[in-house]
Design a protein around this motif. Structure first.
Motif, PDB file in Angstrom:
ATOM      1  N   ARG A 153       0.847  -1.181   0.000  1.00  0.00           N
ATOM      2  CA  ARG A 153       0.000   0.000   0.000  1.00  0.00           C
ATOM      3  C   ARG A 153       0.886   1.235   0.000  1.00  0.00           C
ATOM      4  O   ARG A 153       1.667   1.437   0.927  1.00  0.00           O
ATOM      5  CB  ARG A 153      -0.939   0.044   1.204  1.00  0.00           C
ATOM      6  N   LEU A 154       0.737   2.032  -1.043  1.00  0.00           N
ATOM      7  CA  LEU A 154       1.462   3.289  -1.133  1.00  0.00           C
ATOM      8  C   LEU A 154       0.611   4.402  -0.535  1.00  0.00           C
ATOM      9  O   LEU A 154      -0.608   4.403  -0.659  1.00  0.00           O
ATOM     10  CB  LEU A 154       1.788   3.624  -2.586  1.00  0.00           C
ATOM     11  N   SER A 155       1.295   5.351   0.090  1.00  0.00           N
ATOM     12  CA  SER A 155       0.633   6.523   0.646  1.00  0.00           C
ATOM     13  C   SER A 155       1.236   7.775   0.045  1.00  0.00           C
ATOM     14  O   SER A 155       2.422   7.809  -0.277  1.00  0.00           O
ATOM     15  CB  SER A 155       0.792   6.560   2.172  1.00  0.00           C
ATOM     16  N   CYS A 156       0.409   8.809  -0.066  1.00  0.00           N
ATOM     17  CA  CYS A 156       0.871  10.107  -0.559  1.00  0.00           C
ATOM     18  C   CYS A 156       0.300  11.167   0.377  1.00  0.00           C
ATOM     19  O   CYS A 156      -0.906  11.433   0.363  1.00  0.00           O
ATOM     20  CB  CYS A 156       0.410  10.338  -1.983  1.00  0.00           C
ATOM     21  N   ALA A 157       1.171  11.747   1.188  1.00  0.00           N
ATOM     22  CA  ALA A 157       0.764  12.808   2.099  1.00  0.00           C
ATOM     23  C   ALA A 157       0.856  14.140   1.385  1.00  0.00           C
ATOM     24  O   ALA A 157       1.935  14.511   0.905  1.00  0.00           O
ATOM     25  CB  ALA A 157       1.633  12.791   3.339  1.00  0.00           C
ATOM     26  N   ALA A 158      -0.257  14.850   1.322  1.00  0.00           N
ATOM     27  CA  ALA A 158      -0.339  16.106   0.576  1.00  0.00           C
ATOM     28  C   ALA A 158      -0.444  17.287   1.533  1.00  0.00           C
ATOM     29  O   ALA A 158      -1.169  17.229   2.532  1.00  0.00           O
ATOM     30  CB  ALA A 158      -1.543  16.083  -0.348  1.00  0.00           C
ATOM     31  N   SER A 159       0.265  18.354   1.225  1.00  0.00           N
ATOM     32  CA  SER A 159       0.214  19.546   2.063  1.00  0.00           C
ATOM     33  C   SER A 159       0.499  20.778   1.229  1.00  0.00           C
ATOM     34  O   SER A 159       0.958  20.689   0.083  1.00  0.00           O
ATOM     35  CB  SER A 159       1.236  19.435   3.205  1.00  0.00           C
ATOM     36  N   GLY A 160       0.215  21.953   1.795  1.00  0.00           N
ATOM     37  CA  GLY A 160       0.584  23.200   1.160  1.00  0.00           C
ATOM     38  C   GLY A 160      -0.538  23.947   0.474  1.00  0.00           C
ATOM     39  O   GLY A 160      -0.340  25.075   0.043  1.00  0.00           O
ATOM     40  N   ARG A 161      -1.668  23.312   0.319  1.00  0.00           N
ATOM     41  CA  ARG A 161      -2.815  24.001  -0.276  1.00  0.00           C
ATOM     42  C   ARG A 161      -4.060  23.166  -0.016  1.00  0.00           C
ATOM     43  O   ARG A 161      -3.981  22.048   0.478  1.00  0.00           O
ATOM     44  CB  ARG A 161      -2.632  24.219  -1.770  1.00  0.00           C
ATOM     45  N   THR A 162      -5.200  23.714  -0.408  1.00  0.00           N
ATOM     46  CA  THR A 162      -6.450  22.967  -0.364  1.00  0.00           C
ATOM     47  C   THR A 162      -6.590  22.207  -1.669  1.00  0.00           C
ATOM     48  O   THR A 162      -6.498  22.797  -2.746  1.00  0.00           O
ATOM     49  CB  THR A 162      -7.645  23.921  -0.185  1.00  0.00           C
ATOM     50  N   PHE A 163      -6.816  20.910  -1.574  1.00  0.00           N
ATOM     51  CA  PHE A 163      -6.854  20.067  -2.764  1.00  0.00           C
ATOM     52  C   PHE A 163      -8.270  19.719  -3.208  1.00  0.00           C
ATOM     53  O   PHE A 163      -8.448  18.869  -4.072  1.00  0.00           O
ATOM     54  CB  PHE A 163      -6.054  18.776  -2.519  1.00  0.00           C
ATOM     55  N   SER A 164      -9.256  20.391  -2.653  1.00  0.00           N
ATOM     56  CA  SER A 164     -10.646  20.019  -2.911  1.00  0.00           C
ATOM     57  C   SER A 164     -11.037  20.116  -4.384  1.00  0.00           C
ATOM     58  O   SER A 164     -11.963  19.441  -4.832  1.00  0.00           O
ATOM     59  CB  SER A 164     -11.592  20.865  -2.063  1.00  0.00           C
ATOM     60  N   THR A 165     -10.341  20.943  -5.149  1.00  0.00           N
ATOM     61  CA  THR A 165     -10.652  21.081  -6.572  1.00  0.00           C
ATOM     62  C   THR A 165      -9.603  20.411  -7.450  1.00  0.00           C
ATOM     63  O   THR A 165      -9.434  20.745  -8.618  1.00  0.00           O
ATOM     64  CB  THR A 165     -10.767  22.565  -6.959  1.00  0.00           C
ATOM     65  N   TYR A 166      -8.891  19.472  -6.873  1.00  0.00           N
ATOM     66  CA  TYR A 166      -7.815  18.797  -7.585  1.00  0.00           C
ATOM     67  C   TYR A 166      -8.127  17.322  -7.800  1.00  0.00           C
ATOM     68  O   TYR A 166      -8.927  16.716  -7.087  1.00  0.00           O
ATOM     69  CB  TYR A 166      -6.502  18.931  -6.804  1.00  0.00           C
ATOM     70  N   VAL A 167      -7.478  16.764  -8.793  1.00  0.00           N
ATOM     71  CA  VAL A 167      -7.456  15.320  -9.022  1.00  0.00           C
ATOM     72  C   VAL A 167      -6.091  14.812  -8.576  1.00  0.00           C
ATOM     73  O   VAL A 167      -5.061  15.426  -8.894  1.00  0.00           O
ATOM     74  CB  VAL A 167      -7.662  14.984 -10.516  1.00  0.00           C
ATOM     75  N   MET A 168      -6.096  13.716  -7.853  1.00  0.00           N
ATOM     76  CA  MET A 168      -4.854  13.097  -7.388  1.00  0.00           C
ATOM     77  C   MET A 168      -4.605  11.845  -8.222  1.00  0.00           C
ATOM     78  O   MET A 168      -5.490  11.013  -8.399  1.00  0.00           O
ATOM     79  CB  MET A 168      -4.962  12.724  -5.911  1.00  0.00           C
ATOM     80  N   GLY A 169      -3.387  11.740  -8.711  1.00  0.00           N
ATOM     81  CA  GLY A 169      -3.063  10.612  -9.570  1.00  0.00           C
ATOM     82  C   GLY A 169      -1.841   9.854  -9.105  1.00  0.00           C
ATOM     83  O   GLY A 169      -1.000  10.393  -8.372  1.00  0.00           O
ATOM     84  N   TRP A 170      -1.764   8.611  -9.523  1.00  0.00           N
ATOM     85  CA  TRP A 170      -0.556   7.805  -9.351  1.00  0.00           C
ATOM     86  C   TRP A 170      -0.030   7.447 -10.746  1.00  0.00           C
ATOM     87  O   TRP A 170      -0.797   7.019 -11.625  1.00  0.00           O
ATOM     88  CB  TRP A 170      -0.851   6.525  -8.575  1.00  0.00           C
ATOM     89  N   PHE A 171       1.260   7.635 -10.906  1.00  0.00           N
ATOM     90  CA  PHE A 171       1.932   7.267 -12.140  1.00  0.00           C
ATOM     91  C   PHE A 171       3.116   6.378 -11.786  1.00  0.00           C
ATOM     92  O   PHE A 171       3.535   6.328 -10.626  1.00  0.00           O
ATOM     93  CB  PHE A 171       2.425   8.515 -12.878  1.00  0.00           C
ATOM     94  N   ARG A 172       3.649   5.702 -12.785  1.00  0.00           N
ATOM     95  CA  ARG A 172       4.843   4.898 -12.539  1.00  0.00           C
ATOM     96  C   ARG A 172       5.770   4.981 -13.739  1.00  0.00           C
ATOM     97  O   ARG A 172       5.337   5.235 -14.866  1.00  0.00           O
ATOM     98  CB  ARG A 172       4.480   3.443 -12.248  1.00  0.00           C
ATOM     99  N   GLN A 173       7.045   4.757 -13.451  1.00  0.00           N
ATOM    100  CA  GLN A 173       8.047   4.804 -14.517  1.00  0.00           C
ATOM    101  C   GLN A 173       9.081   3.717 -14.271  1.00  0.00           C
ATOM    102  O   GLN A 173       9.745   3.710 -13.227  1.00  0.00           O
ATOM    103  CB  GLN A 173       8.705   6.177 -14.587  1.00  0.00           C
ATOM    104  N   ALA A 174       9.190   2.820 -15.230  1.00  0.00           N
ATOM    105  CA  ALA A 174      10.200   1.777 -15.192  1.00  0.00           C
ATOM    106  C   ALA A 174      11.429   2.263 -15.957  1.00  0.00           C
ATOM    107  O   ALA A 174      11.317   3.147 -16.824  1.00  0.00           O
ATOM    108  CB  ALA A 174       9.649   0.498 -15.808  1.00  0.00           C
ATOM    109  N   PRO A 175      12.607   1.708 -15.681  1.00  0.00           N
ATOM    110  CA  PRO A 175      13.825   2.135 -16.365  1.00  0.00           C
ATOM    111  C   PRO A 175      13.682   2.035 -17.881  1.00  0.00           C
ATOM    112  O   PRO A 175      13.248   1.012 -18.405  1.00  0.00           O
ATOM    113  CB  PRO A 175      14.881   1.161 -15.845  1.00  0.00           C
ATOM    114  N   GLY A 176      14.025   3.120 -18.570  1.00  0.00           N
ATOM    115  CA  GLY A 176      13.988   3.131 -20.021  1.00  0.00           C
ATOM    116  C   GLY A 176      12.610   3.268 -20.624  1.00  0.00           C
ATOM    117  O   GLY A 176      12.451   3.181 -21.844  1.00  0.00           O
ATOM    118  N   LYS A 177      11.605   3.487 -19.784  1.00  0.00           N
ATOM    119  CA  LYS A 177      10.231   3.593 -20.288  1.00  0.00           C
ATOM    120  C   LYS A 177       9.633   4.937 -19.921  1.00  0.00           C
ATOM    121  O   LYS A 177      10.109   5.620 -19.024  1.00  0.00           O
ATOM    122  CB  LYS A 177       9.372   2.459 -19.724  1.00  0.00           C
TER     123      LYS A 177
END
Length: 125
Positions: free
Chosen positions: A19-43
């Motif tokens: 289970r990955l977690s992403c702690a967000a801070s610094g602004r109100t995120f109510s009008t935002y979309v939160m995404g997860w991306f990934r990157q493998a070597p060379g891709k």
């Protein structure tokens, strides 16, 4: 200043879970979309999942549908990515990201303004 801090990566055997977690801070995120991306070597960086901070429809890449679940806890300002039935091809650096929710471009990493530093996920066969 916006900060997205990922945690929860590691080494796991095929078929296992993380289970990955992403702690967000610094602004109100109510009008935002939160995404997860990934990157493998060379891709290229690849979309994994997204969720509007306000709730509602979630989005998944076909490669992870049925295995990964994205969720958020607004009280903790944290977004999660539950990853089950992991496969070696899931090995990558996983990034949390945020973009303004304009209803489009959820899958496009170029549209995300804020990024975390990434967390490594390694799945052994």
């Amino acid at each position: 200043q916006v900060q997205l801090v990922e945690s929860g990566g590691g080494l796991v055997q095929a078929g296992g879970s993380l289970r990955l977690s992403c702690a967000a801070s610094g602004r109100t995120f109510s009008t935002y979309v939160m995404g997860w991306f990934r990157q493998a070597p060379g891709k290229e960086r690849q979309f994994v999942a997204a969720i509007p901070w306000s709730g509602g429809q979630t989005f998944y890449a076909d490669s992870v549908k049925g295995r990964f679940t994205i969720s958020r806890d607004t009280a903790k300002n944290t977004v999660y990515l539950q990853m089950d039935s992991l496969k070696p091809e899931d090995t990558a650096v996983y990034y949390c990201a945020a973009k303004w929710d304009n209803g489009v471009y959820v899958f496009n990493y170029e549209r995300y303004a804020y990024w975390g530093q990434g967390t490594q996920v390694t799945v052994s066969s």
